[in-house]
Design an enzyme around this catalytic site. Structure first.
Site, PDB file in Angstrom:
ATOM      1  N   ARG A  44       1.012  -1.234  -0.063  1.00 28.31           N
ATOM      2  CA  ARG A  44      -0.124   0.125  -0.106  1.00 28.31           C
ATOM      3  C   ARG A  44       0.846   1.342   0.071  1.00 28.31           C
ATOM      4  O   ARG A  44       1.707   1.318   1.059  1.00 28.31           O
ATOM      5  CB  ARG A  44      -0.826  -0.017   1.182  1.00 28.31           C
ATOM      6  CG  ARG A  44      -2.100   0.753   0.920  1.00 28.31           C
ATOM      7  CD  ARG A  44      -3.080   0.776   1.989  1.00 28.31           C
ATOM      8  NE  ARG A  44      -4.132  -0.403   1.820  1.00 28.31           N
ATOM      9  CZ  ARG A  44      -4.945  -0.843   2.776  1.00 28.31           C
ATOM     10  NH1 ARG A  44      -5.450   0.086   3.521  1.00 28.31           N
ATOM     11  NH2 ARG A  44      -5.989  -1.927   2.475  1.00 28.31           N
ATOM     12  N   SER A 146      -8.616   0.620   0.142  1.00 23.83           N
ATOM     13  CA  SER A 146      -9.536   0.352   1.083  1.00 23.83           C
ATOM     14  C   SER A 146      -9.972   1.981   1.359  1.00 23.83           C
ATOM     15  O   SER A 146     -10.711   2.753   0.620  1.00 23.83           O
ATOM     16  CB  SER A 146      -9.226  -0.155   2.293  1.00 23.83           C
ATOM     17  OG  SER A 146     -10.238  -0.353   3.175  1.00 23.83           O
ATOM     18  N   ASP A 303     -17.138   1.367   3.780  1.00 29.86           N
ATOM     19  CA  ASP A 303     -16.026   2.335   2.978  1.00 29.86           C
ATOM     20  C   ASP A 303     -15.976   1.989   1.658  1.00 29.86           C
ATOM     21  O   ASP A 303     -16.401   1.143   1.132  1.00 29.86           O
ATOM     22  CB  ASP A 303     -14.925   1.742   3.906  1.00 29.86           C
ATOM     23  CG  ASP A 303     -14.072   0.352   3.777  1.00 29.86           C
ATOM     24  OD1 ASP A 303     -15.161  -0.391   3.435  1.00 29.86           O
ATOM     25  OD2 ASP A 303     -12.968   0.282   4.044  1.00 29.86           O
ATOM     26  N   ASP A 305     -14.042   0.192  -0.316  1.00 26.67           N
ATOM     27  CA  ASP A 305     -14.032  -1.133  -1.116  1.00 26.67           C
ATOM     28  C   ASP A 305     -14.981  -2.296  -0.463  1.00 26.67           C
ATOM     29  O   ASP A 305     -14.852  -3.298  -0.602  1.00 26.67           O
ATOM     30  CB  ASP A 305     -12.566  -1.664  -1.040  1.00 26.67           C
ATOM     31  CG  ASP A 305     -12.148  -1.973   0.509  1.00 26.67           C
ATOM     32  OD1 ASP A 305     -12.595  -1.189   1.540  1.00 26.67           O
ATOM     33  OD2 ASP A 305     -11.423  -2.900   0.491  1.00 26.67           O
ATOM     34  N   SER A 406     -11.446  -1.713  14.289  1.00 30.25           N
ATOM     35  CA  SER A 406     -11.444  -0.819  13.216  1.00 30.25           C
ATOM     36  C   SER A 406     -12.830  -1.083  12.312  1.00 30.25           C
ATOM     37  O   SER A 406     -12.664  -1.355  10.818  1.00 30.25           O
ATOM     38  CB  SER A 406     -10.442  -0.434  12.356  1.00 30.25           C
ATOM     39  OG  SER A 406      -9.717  -1.857  11.916  1.00 30.25           O
ATOM     40  N   LYS A 418     -13.089  -9.729   6.451  1.00 34.62           N
ATOM     41  CA  LYS A 418     -14.087  -8.830   6.843  1.00 34.62           C
ATOM     42  C   LYS A 418     -14.918  -8.494   5.764  1.00 34.62           C
ATOM     43  O   LYS A 418     -14.341  -8.338   4.693  1.00 34.62           O
ATOM     44  CB  LYS A 418     -13.471  -7.380   7.514  1.00 34.62           C
ATOM     45  CG  LYS A 418     -12.443  -6.810   6.488  1.00 34.62           C
ATOM     46  CD  LYS A 418     -11.770  -5.597   7.545  1.00 34.62           C
ATOM     47  CE  LYS A 418     -10.750  -4.679   6.925  1.00 34.62           C
ATOM     48  NZ  LYS A 418      -9.373  -5.314   6.933  1.00 34.62           N
TER      49      LYS A 418
END
Length: 592
Positions: A44, A146, A303, A305, A406, A418
């Site tokens: 990332r 994300s 969010d 994505d 989170s 998730k």
């Protein structure tokens, strides 16, 4: 590193030429003298020219390394193939879009005669691990950053079991990338995605299977159709709108009212200060306003994505935005309630399991102690949960629920990651059910705390763009009154135990060795206070942040929550000021 010897995207070439022309040596060094490494979620970084950033070249190099590793590990890679998905990110200046980078990822594999299941449009991140498992692929790659700032993109790798890659695969892939830096001639050939017979589009088949399997976490279809509740959904300018609409239809729920300004993809994320619904009320402004206008009492925000979910509920004319820990208390309770309803004959709960990361609330542990099921804790990051689930399922365990604070939730075990799409439908159904009992989500949360004990937590962060400063902060904690000595108090608050997973030390264990795996490449220290408060300081694996987490776990029957909250606030403030010293270290405090 010779950036010029590679064939390039003319926009990234222009960026390097402009820096050369301006004599900007520091920026050139930052971009060209180091490479990205695999963090909690693969790669990332910001998009742009240079070996340290996300661009055509670094994605091709990463995929060549991934191919090299997979071809050693899977003799049948040519049969299994890999899955490639992408979100809606893009950057005009560098010509990098998630879609283009996904096509280059596919081209590298196709040029080596590896079948590629490349989605023909943007999809939620959980669709990639779901497809890997469903199609029996060797691995999956999702091009996404994300909820990171708009400048960033990422390359998230999933293993054959549908979980994000973990050790030793991450290090081995990195090694293979370093041995595969010269792009192969066909690696740049995006056209392979439309011309190769080895490329297929799994969109229709995976969407259909996913939505069918979603019924495994739907428990009250008849009830759902009759609910008077109204829901608002924001897709946060990302991929979630269509998929959340479909999930609600599967659950027989009334379609959620979309926030019009945020339902369609926009790589600028133009209506929010940052594309992270976890930031709460300040970024949920449009959703809350629309809900007020429409008479909706529940707001759901995925969010960009769609792998995480924020939830707000109107309580006595004001909005309560639930923390990830509070939502997990509700979802854990809900999944357990329905499992028990469906298995009335089950006396022994040993085969049932729930998981959470170690910086998340201990509420599931409290459930497990009273209800008798199995609870496991992992290091932060869903890659640890995903891989642990695989281990548990091999032993015949049923994983009902897992989460990280989170706002990352996994309801059921259809995706070992998730999933904001399934969580949105599950939360809506839970709210509809509670409404038939004249209960709100918030009132039920209070009921849960009465039965299992109040769990009050605080989670926040400071921003630090200077790695040496972070190193210095944590080194000071490890050498407090002398070498290898940790603090025994924080302000006036006495510390009874310390666990440091970076060094593997845990004062609460007889041999002083940490039970959780060592994580040498990231900082994480946990303090247990005499009062029972547990606090953790850690560096983020995906952003330039030092995160801090504090929690007070009280025993069942404790009603005066305000005194607990006051004490927790004082300890949290002392922790930040004494141990992080934000002013002295020029740390940027959270602005929201």
């Amino acid at each position: 590193h010779d950036w010029y010897k590679f064939k390039w995207n003319h926009r990234t070439r222009a960026q390097i030429e402009s820096l050369l022309h301006d004599g900007n040596v520091i920026e050139l060094q930052r971009r060209l003298c180091s490479r990205m490494s695999f963090g909690t979620a693969g790669l990332r970084a910001a998009m742009g020219a240079g070996f340290a950033l996300i661009n055509d070249l670094t994605i091709i190099q990463s995929t060549q390394g991934l191919y090299k590793y997979l071809s050693i590990y899977f003799p049948d890679l040519g049969k299994r193939g890999i899955v490639v998905g992408y979100d809606t990110r893009g950057q005009e200046a560098s010509g990098c879009t998630s879609e283009r980078l996904a096509k280059l990822t596919a081209a590298v594999m196709l040029s080596k005669d590896i079948p590629v299941y490349l989605f023909s449009t943007y999809v939620p991140t959980p669709f990639v691990p779901y497809a890997v498992k469903n199609l029996g692929a060797a691995a999956g790659v999702m091009l996404t950053a994300s909820h990171n700032p708009k400048e960033d993109n990422g390359y998230k790798v999933y293993w054959v079991n549908g979980a994000q890659i973990s050790a030793p695969h991450d290090k081995e892939i990195l090694k293979c990338i370093e041995e595969s830096l010269e792009p192969w001639p066909e690696s740049w050939n995006e056209n392979l995605c439309s011309s190769s017979p080895l490329r297929s589009d799994p969109l229709v088949c995976i969407s259909k299977c996913y939505m069918e399997e979603l019924t495994s976490v739907c428990f009250h279809r008849e009830l759902n159709a009759k609910t008077p509740l109204k829901f608002v959904h924001s897709a946060f300018h990302g991929v979630g709108h269509n998929y959340v609409q479909q999930a609600f239809a599967v659950f027989n729920l009334p379609p959620p009212i979309p926030v019009p300004e945020q339902k369609d993809p926009d790589s600028e994320f133009s209506t929010v200060s940052c594309p992270n619904p976890e930031e709460g009320e300040s970024v949920l402004e449009l959703s809350l306003r629309l809900a007020g206008k429409e008479g909706a009492t529940i707001v759901l925000a995925t969010d960009p994505d769609a792998d995480r979910l924020a939830v707000a509920e109107k309580c006595d004319n004001r909005w309560k935005v639930f923390t990830g820990n509070e939502m997990a208390a509700l979802l854990g309770w809900w999944m357990l309630l329905n499992w028990k309803d469906r298995h009335p004959e089950m006396v022994d709960m040993e085969s049932v399991c729930m998981l959470a990361t170690t910086v998340s609330s201990k509420i599931l542990k409290a459930f497990a102690q009273i209800e008798g099921f199995h609870f496991e804790e992992t290091l932060p990051g869903f890659k640890w949960i995903g891989n642990k689930i695989h281990e548990l399922e091999k032993k015949g365990k049923v994983v009902l629920f897992a989460f990280e604070e989170s706002i990352g939730f996994m309801c059921g075990s259809m995706v070992p990651d998730k999933d904001g799409v399934s969580a949105a439908a599950v939360v809506a159904e839970m709210a509809a059910y509670l409404n038939t009992k004249n209960l709100t989500l918030n009132r039920q949360l209070e009921n849960i705390y009465e039965i299992y004990g109040p769990h009050i937590s605080r989670t926040s962060y400071v921003i630090c763009h200077d790695p040496p400063t972070i190193k210095r902060i944590f080194s000071r904690l490890r050498n407090w009154n002398g070498k290898d000595e940790y603090p025994d108090s924080c302000g006036v608050y006495r510390i009874t135990h310390i666990r440091d997973v970076t060094t593997g030390y845990d004062s609460s264990q007889p041999d002083h060795k940490c039970v959780l795996p060592l994580t040498k490449n990231s900082q994480m220290v946990t303090f247990t206070f005499h009062s029972g408060i547990v606090a953790t300081l850690r560096t983020s694996g995906t952003e330039p942040k030092i995160k801090y987490y504090t929690e007070f776990c009280a025993l069942p029957g404790k009603r005066d929550v305000s005194s607990l909250e006051e004490e927790l606030q004082k300890v949290t403030t002392a922790l930040v000021e004494e141990f992080l010293e934000p002013d002295k270290n020029n740390l940027i405090r959270r602005s929201v």
